[in-house]
Design an enzyme around this catalytic site. Sequence first.
Site, PDB file in Angstrom:
ATOM      1  N   GLU A   1       0.798  -1.217   0.000  1.00 52.21           N
ATOM      2  CA  GLU A   1       0.000   0.000   0.000  1.00 52.21           C
ATOM      3  C   GLU A   1       0.842   1.285   0.000  1.00 52.21           C
ATOM      4  OE1 GLU A   1      -3.053   0.122   2.965  1.00 52.21           O
ATOM      5  OE2 GLU A   1      -3.887  -1.815   2.405  1.00 52.21           O
TER       6      GLU A   1
ATOM      7  N   GLU B   1      -5.728  -8.493   1.172  1.00 47.20           N
ATOM      8  CA  GLU B   1      -6.340  -7.976   2.394  1.00 47.20           C
ATOM      9  C   GLU B   1      -7.803  -7.675   2.115  1.00 47.20           C
ATOM     10  OE1 GLU B   1      -4.511  -4.702   4.468  1.00 47.20           O
ATOM     11  OE2 GLU B   1      -2.478  -5.457   4.112  1.00 47.20           O
TER      12      GLU B   1
END
Length: 461
Positions: A187, A368
């Site tokens: 991320e 995720e």
Amino acid sequence: MSVPSRRQPLHHATPPADAEAPLGLRFPDDFVWGAATSAYQIEGATKEDGRGESVWDTFSHTPGRIKGGDTGDVAADHYHRYADDLDLMRDLGLHSYRFSIAWPRVQADGAGAPNQRGLDFYRRLVAGLHDRGIAPMATLFHWDLPQALQDAGGWESRDTALRFAEYADAVFAALGDDVPVWLTINEPKTVVQNGYLEGHHAPGRQDPDAAHLVAHHLQLAHGLAVQALRARGGPGRIGPAFNLHPCYPADASAAAAAATTLYDGYENRFYLDSVFTGRYPADVLDDLGPDSRLVRGIRDGDLDIISTPVDLLAVQYYTPIYVTADGGTVTRWPTSQADWQQIYPDGLYDILTRVTRDYGPMPISITENGLPTPDPLGADDTVDDAGRVAFLRDHIAAAHRAIADGVPLKSFHVWSLMDNFEWAEGYDQRWGLIHVDYPTQRRILKRSAHWYRRVIADNAV
């Protein structure tokens, strides 16, 4: 460019009574089921076996930064309890475990000869996974930058990307033959937005011009790591891990549509375009202007490095974003305990099909997906997290629909395997399938863990 507030009070979702009702959706026989964690959030042992200080050690020990004054010093004590945690993974039936390697555990100061005691921990972890029939999926960077590199400029410095390539090569040399899937940077957008725009993640800056240069250096680091693995000729596959959030106009106006397109440029296309097309979105560069640090920081050949071919894309999905005509955001759906997270499973379908449509049939892993719920421990030593069961069931169903519509989705990893240090929220939010009683470090399977074990066994929801 504004980003959605993560602090506004919003309405919360109520779980349905039939959270475990089967939907009759079977997945491909080779589909992989897993769960995910990250090093700073679970390992603890921050001063053991030669580990250096990270930006999150510094940030969490700064008064006022973390809710409750919490730190990751102990977290879930996974460094000492990893063998028992591996047994829990086996008992859940996991096919894959996505974890991260702590850069300061491998290089205390972010450079130089690797720390063998740190590498040995990950060797033991990887061997233990193989012993239990679980495939390792290793992330090279999940935000725990060595503090020494931050002191030298952090991700604002191009040199940090070069140091990352050296670190990645050391990890590949130690573990490359035993890890089938590598993820480079977790991320990068969150580092940019939360660490350099909003300032409530490490390193706690609020500097938009620095933020976008940081984004470029994170992308450069990704490309250099891919090249390092390719140079070693190892068997592992590699790709980036992006949190992708579909952006929708908040109303039917032309102004909202235009604002949404630009917002999506910062939110998604900046990262996807640079990796898969070798260029940054023109609208984003125009919006930043020729004098921005990002534009001035791009060197000849950088985009060639960033777009070095990858083997997979890791997608992390949590929330949609609804953009107003003035570039702000509004809430359209019920939220979780994390007020920034709107619960909208169709957003996962939309982002998976959009990526496949726009960038081609790249193999995708969901690395995720999850939410926090209050998770009180009952008198009978159980945790009835029906809201998490309903959330996962509905998102897994959306993933199934994407597969049916041609998305080459290969795996699904729940965030998270266990409760952990949730960054600025400390230990206030619980995201795990497994409840962690922090005073005793006892692990208790939640309702969602028992449910997920059945999903894996049945290969269906």
